[in-house]
Design an enzyme around this catalytic site. Structure first.
Site, PDB file in Angstrom:
ATOM      1  N   GLU A 105       0.878  -1.195  -0.036  1.00  0.00           N
ATOM      2  CA  GLU A 105      -0.024  -0.053  -0.036  1.00  0.00           C
ATOM      3  C   GLU A 105       0.816   1.255   0.046  1.00  0.00           C
ATOM      4  O   GLU A 105       1.822   1.280   0.626  1.00  0.00           O
ATOM      5  CB  GLU A 105      -0.902   0.051   1.274  1.00  0.00           C
ATOM      6  CG  GLU A 105      -2.360  -0.497   0.973  1.00  0.00           C
ATOM      7  CD  GLU A 105      -3.183   0.352   0.142  1.00  0.00           C
ATOM      8  OE1 GLU A 105      -2.902   1.235  -0.446  1.00  0.00           O
ATOM      9  OE2 GLU A 105      -4.422   0.075   0.334  1.00  0.00           O
ATOM     10  N   ASP A 109      -4.473   5.357   6.420  1.00  0.00           N
ATOM     11  CA  ASP A 109      -5.048   6.316   6.809  1.00  0.00           C
ATOM     12  C   ASP A 109      -5.921   6.143   7.947  1.00  0.00           C
ATOM     13  O   ASP A 109      -5.452   5.579   9.184  1.00  0.00           O
ATOM     14  CB  ASP A 109      -5.540   7.136   5.746  1.00  0.00           C
ATOM     15  CG  ASP A 109      -5.981   8.585   5.927  1.00  0.00           C
ATOM     16  OD1 ASP A 109      -5.890   9.119   7.104  1.00  0.00           O
ATOM     17  OD2 ASP A 109      -6.143   9.374   5.258  1.00  0.00           O
ATOM     18  N   LYS A 137      -0.268   6.994   8.419  1.00  0.00           N
ATOM     19  CA  LYS A 137      -0.642   8.206   9.098  1.00  0.00           C
ATOM     20  C   LYS A 137      -1.406   7.949  10.340  1.00  0.00           C
ATOM     21  O   LYS A 137      -2.933   7.867  10.234  1.00  0.00           O
ATOM     22  CB  LYS A 137      -1.671   9.186   8.036  1.00  0.00           C
ATOM     23  CG  LYS A 137      -1.558  10.551   8.397  1.00  0.00           C
ATOM     24  CD  LYS A 137      -2.737  11.078   7.611  1.00  0.00           C
ATOM     25  CE  LYS A 137      -2.274  11.850   6.001  1.00  0.00           C
ATOM     26  NZ  LYS A 137      -3.360  12.376   5.483  1.00  0.00           N
ATOM     27  N   VAL A 159      -1.295  14.939   1.951  1.00  0.00           N
ATOM     28  CA  VAL A 159      -0.110  14.795   1.331  1.00  0.00           C
ATOM     29  C   VAL A 159      -0.397  14.242  -0.166  1.00  0.00           C
ATOM     30  O   VAL A 159      -1.365  13.601  -0.431  1.00  0.00           O
ATOM     31  CB  VAL A 159       0.882  13.686   1.930  1.00  0.00           C
ATOM     32  CG1 VAL A 159       1.497  14.420   3.010  1.00  0.00           C
ATOM     33  CG2 VAL A 159       0.259  12.413   2.394  1.00  0.00           C
ATOM     34  N   ASP A 165      -2.644  11.066  -4.833  1.00  0.00           N
ATOM     35  CA  ASP A 165      -3.466  12.145  -5.369  1.00  0.00           C
ATOM     36  C   ASP A 165      -3.964  13.070  -4.616  1.00  0.00           C
ATOM     37  O   ASP A 165      -4.567  12.687  -3.494  1.00  0.00           O
ATOM     38  CB  ASP A 165      -4.401  11.580  -6.568  1.00  0.00           C
ATOM     39  CG  ASP A 165      -5.602  10.664  -5.834  1.00  0.00           C
ATOM     40  OD1 ASP A 165      -5.470  10.044  -5.006  1.00  0.00           O
ATOM     41  OD2 ASP A 165      -6.582  11.245  -6.554  1.00  0.00           O
ATOM     42  N   ARG A 171       0.001  12.608  -8.796  1.00  0.00           N
ATOM     43  CA  ARG A 171       0.571  11.562  -8.665  1.00  0.00           C
ATOM     44  C   ARG A 171       1.931  11.237  -9.254  1.00  0.00           C
ATOM     45  O   ARG A 171       2.643  10.479  -8.618  1.00  0.00           O
ATOM     46  CB  ARG A 171      -0.410  10.228  -9.396  1.00  0.00           C
ATOM     47  CG  ARG A 171      -1.762  10.061  -8.691  1.00  0.00           C
ATOM     48  CD  ARG A 171      -2.311   8.630  -9.217  1.00  0.00           C
ATOM     49  NE  ARG A 171      -3.782   8.516  -9.037  1.00  0.00           N
ATOM     50  CZ  ARG A 171      -4.539   8.064  -8.194  1.00  0.00           C
ATOM     51  NH1 ARG A 171      -3.606   7.728  -6.875  1.00  0.00           N
ATOM     52  NH2 ARG A 171      -5.604   8.046  -8.184  1.00  0.00           N
TER      53      ARG A 171
HETATM   54  C1  PRP Z   1      -5.933   5.255  -0.725  1.00  0.00           C
HETATM   55  C2  PRP Z   1      -4.775   4.454  -0.262  1.00  0.00           C
HETATM   56  C3  PRP Z   1      -5.226   3.410   0.664  1.00  0.00           C
HETATM   57  C4  PRP Z   1      -6.357   4.091   1.090  1.00  0.00           C
HETATM   58  C5  PRP Z   1      -6.066   4.422   2.668  1.00  0.00           C
HETATM   59  O1  PRP Z   1      -6.486   4.980  -1.729  1.00  0.00           O
HETATM   60  O2  PRP Z   1      -4.123   3.860  -1.536  1.00  0.00           O
HETATM   61  O3  PRP Z   1      -5.877   2.456  -0.414  1.00  0.00           O
HETATM   62  O4  PRP Z   1      -6.506   5.507   0.473  1.00  0.00           O
HETATM   63  O5  PRP Z   1      -6.988   4.881   3.264  1.00  0.00           O
HETATM   64  P1  PRP Z   1      -7.891   4.578   4.592  1.00  0.00           P
HETATM   65  O6  PRP Z   1      -6.743   3.629   5.347  1.00  0.00           O
HETATM   66  O7  PRP Z   1      -8.611   5.843   5.110  1.00  0.00           O
HETATM   67  O8  PRP Z   1      -8.749   3.302   4.006  1.00  0.00           O
HETATM   68  P2  PRP Z   1      -7.539   5.567  -2.489  1.00  0.00           P
HETATM   69  O9  PRP Z   1      -8.972   5.085  -2.341  1.00  0.00           O
HETATM   70  O10 PRP Z   1      -7.299   7.302  -2.372  1.00  0.00           O
HETATM   71  O11 PRP Z   1      -7.391   5.113  -4.093  1.00  0.00           O
HETATM   72  P3  PRP Z   1      -6.022   5.689  -4.987  1.00  0.00           P
HETATM   73  O12 PRP Z   1      -4.882   4.771  -4.686  1.00  0.00           O
HETATM   74  O13 PRP Z   1      -6.460   5.105  -6.197  1.00  0.00           O
HETATM   75  O14 PRP Z   1      -5.650   7.004  -4.992  1.00  0.00           O
END
Ligand code: PRP
Length: 186
Positions: A105, A109, A137, A159, A165, A171
């Site tokens: 990953e 978050d 985070k 970030v 993104d 990105r």
């Molecule tokens: C981001 C990241 C994780 C997720 C983490 O993906 O890649 O998969 O968010 O967040 P969380 O811990 O709050 O669940 P995102 O859904 O933004 O998609 P992307 O990777 O296509 O930008």
């Protein structure tokens, strides 16, 4: 959403430089190679954010490995909050039963995406499954999940870059930077 033609002008500060990221990814690859010595790995990366990290990390692992890609959606478009809803947009393309799986990953978050994915992947009976994330985070965590490999713990700032993104943009920045509030408030 307003994006400056010069992406750099939307960045308030560089949090992690290209060099810091490269050094950390090399260190993580070496650790993973040592930990899994004599075994074969399957790296499962979660698109789209983890694409640069996956590409760099896999080339720092010296073991025989396979890769697979999933895409899930957790954030609703150009917002900065997790919705808590996880949808699988692209599933694994090969079975992982009996395999040693490392989930790759870009950022953890709230932990909601990971929580869902871990339950989903465990249901496919891998021999083992561990988590590797470039960024953590912890301030925003809603679900506690033990992380096996963490690159950097970061503060609760918005970030972008190195895969991350805002509204699908930024990105391609080679570093991780903090977005100026004007860029996401407009
Ligand atoms: C981001 C990241 C994780 C997720 C983490 O993906 O890649 O998969 O968010 O967040 P969380 O811990 O709050 O669940 P995102 O859904 O933004 O998609 P992307 O990777 O296509 O930008």
């Amino acid at each position: 959403m307003r994006v400056s033609p010069d992406l750099m002008s939307d960045v308030a500060e560089v949090l992690l430089s290209e060099e810091q990221i490269a050094a950390k990814v090399a260190e993580m690859g070496a650790r993973i190679s040592a930990d899994y010595e004599g075994r074969e790995l399957t790296l499962v990366s979660v698109l789209k954010g983890s694409l640069p990290f996956m590409a760099d990390l896999m080339r720092r692992i010296t073991l025989p490995l396979r890769i697979d890609l999933m895409e899930v959606s957790s954030y609703g478009g150009a917002t900065t909050e997790s919705s808590g809803l996880v949808r699988i947009l692209k599933d694994l393309s090969a079975p992982i039963e009996g395999r040693d799986v490392l989930l790759v990953e870009d950022i953890i978050d709230t932990g909601l995406t990971l929580n869902y994915l871990m339950r989903y992947l465990r249901g496919k009976n891998p021999h083992s499954i561990k988590i590797c994330t470039l960024l953590d985070k912890p301030a925003r965590r809603l679900v506690e999940i033990p992380l096996d490999y963490v690159g950097f713990e970061i503060p609760d700032a918005f970030v972008v870059g190195y895969g991350l993104d805002f509204g699908e943009v930024y990105r391609n920045l080679r570093f991780v930077g903090v977005l100026r509030p004007e860029a996401y408030e407009s």
